[in-house]
Structures are given as structure tokens and as C-alpha cells.
Motif scaffolding. Structure first.
Motif, PDB file in Angstrom:
ATOM      1  N   HIS A  63       0.952  -1.125  -0.291  1.00  0.00           N
ATOM      2  CA  HIS A  63      -0.092  -0.098   0.041  1.00  0.00           C
ATOM      3  C   HIS A  63       0.695   1.382   0.074  1.00  0.00           C
ATOM      4  O   HIS A  63       0.635   2.132  -0.852  1.00  0.00           O
ATOM      5  N   HIS A  64       1.937   1.400   0.912  1.00  0.00           N
ATOM      6  CA  HIS A  64       2.544   2.544   0.983  1.00  0.00           C
ATOM      7  C   HIS A  64       4.196   2.038   1.619  1.00  0.00           C
ATOM      8  O   HIS A  64       4.183   1.028   2.380  1.00  0.00           O
TER       9      HIS A  64
ATOM     10  N   PHE B 160       1.218   3.479  -5.854  1.00  0.00           N
ATOM     11  CA  PHE B 160       1.664   3.148  -4.662  1.00  0.00           C
ATOM     12  C   PHE B 160       1.964   4.561  -4.015  1.00  0.00           C
ATOM     13  O   PHE B 160       1.755   5.446  -4.751  1.00  0.00           O
TER      14      PHE B 160
ATOM     15  N   ARG C  59       2.350  10.076  -3.875  1.00  0.00           N
ATOM     16  CA  ARG C  59       2.000   9.163  -4.583  1.00  0.00           C
ATOM     17  C   ARG C  59       2.097   9.202  -6.011  1.00  0.00           C
ATOM     18  O   ARG C  59       2.651  10.308  -6.626  1.00  0.00           O
TER      19      ARG C  59
END
Length: 137
Positions: free
Chosen positions: A8-9, A55, A49
Motif C-alpha cells: 500500500h505504501h 503506490f 503518490r
């Protein structure tokens, strides 16, 4: 059990978000989407972003900036690799890094994944980053 889908990150600790954010925006073509600052703790976070919303990279500055610099030989993060679709795109990234004056190692065969090629460079805090192209089929 549900399977993990993707990352996700990625959160990276930096010494100065005011220095790092413009670098990541300019060099990696990321977009700042949100910023959080906690005056009572000194914590600062900026979410960046990717253009395709694939991602996010979160840059985190903690109040204690007296810690040692990044070293991939210590326990924790070793490096971050961003994937591109082809060797031609990898060459475009080499040109971009050169354009922005970022020191990098020329694209070379990966010693980990046969057939892949990688360009290695570092951010302002010395965190090792890579642009990665898998073999074209």
C-alpha cells in the motif's frame, strides 16, 4: 486466509522533509497528496503518490534528528526498488537521473533475479533506491 494484494505504501524516515519532499517530487515524479505535522511531538509526515496511484511513499521526520545516517548493513531497510516495464524505460530513467544531477550506477544485470536490469542511486539521506526492469518476454 485472505492473501496480501500489494504494498500500500512505503514509509521512509528522513532527516528533513523540507529537503526530501522536493527531491522525491522532482526526481521520482511523485505528487504530494497530504501532510501531517504534530507540533507536540515534532513528528512530520508527507504522503507522496505515484502518477498512476499504484503506490505511495511516506516521508517521515522524527523529532530526534541526531541519529546516525542510513546504512543498509544495519537491521531494517536495505533498499527500495521501483519497477518499470522495459529496458527502454530504464534508459529513460537513467536520462532523468542524469538530467537532475543524481549520481547513479549505470544499468547493470541484477545479481539476484536473472535477466533483470537495475539502476542504483541514493536519496538526499543516502537511502538506496533502485529502478528495476524485469526481463522482457
Amino acid at each position: 486466509m485472505a492473501k496480501l494484494m500489494s504494498v500500500h505504501h512505503l514509509a521512509l524516515t528522513v532527516t528533513d522533509v523540507d529537503r526530501s519532499v522536493p527531491w522525491y517530487v522532482r526526481v521520482l515524479d511523485l505528487e504530494e497528496v497530504t501532510r501531517r505535522e504534530e507540533p507536540d511531538t515534532g513528528l512530520r509526515k508527507v504522503v507522496l503518490r505515484s502518477a498512476g496511484d499504484e503506490f505511495s511513499v511516506v516521508l517521515v521526520q522524527h523529532a530526534d534528528t541526531g541519529r546516525r545516517g542510513f546504512d543498509e548493513r544495519r537491521t531494517g531497510l536495505d533498499h527500495v526498488a521501483f519497477r518499470v516495464h522495459s529496458a527502454a524505460e530504464l534508459a529513460e530513467w537513467e536520462n532523468r537521473l542524469q538530467e537532475f544531477g543524481v549520481h547513479y550506477q549505470d544499468a547493470a544485470p541484477s545479481r539476484t533475479f536473472e535477466g533483470s536490469r537495475v539502476v542504483v542511486f541514493r536519496d538526499p539521506d543516502g537511502i538506496q533506491l533502485e529502478i528495476w526492469a524485469d526481463p522482457e518476454l
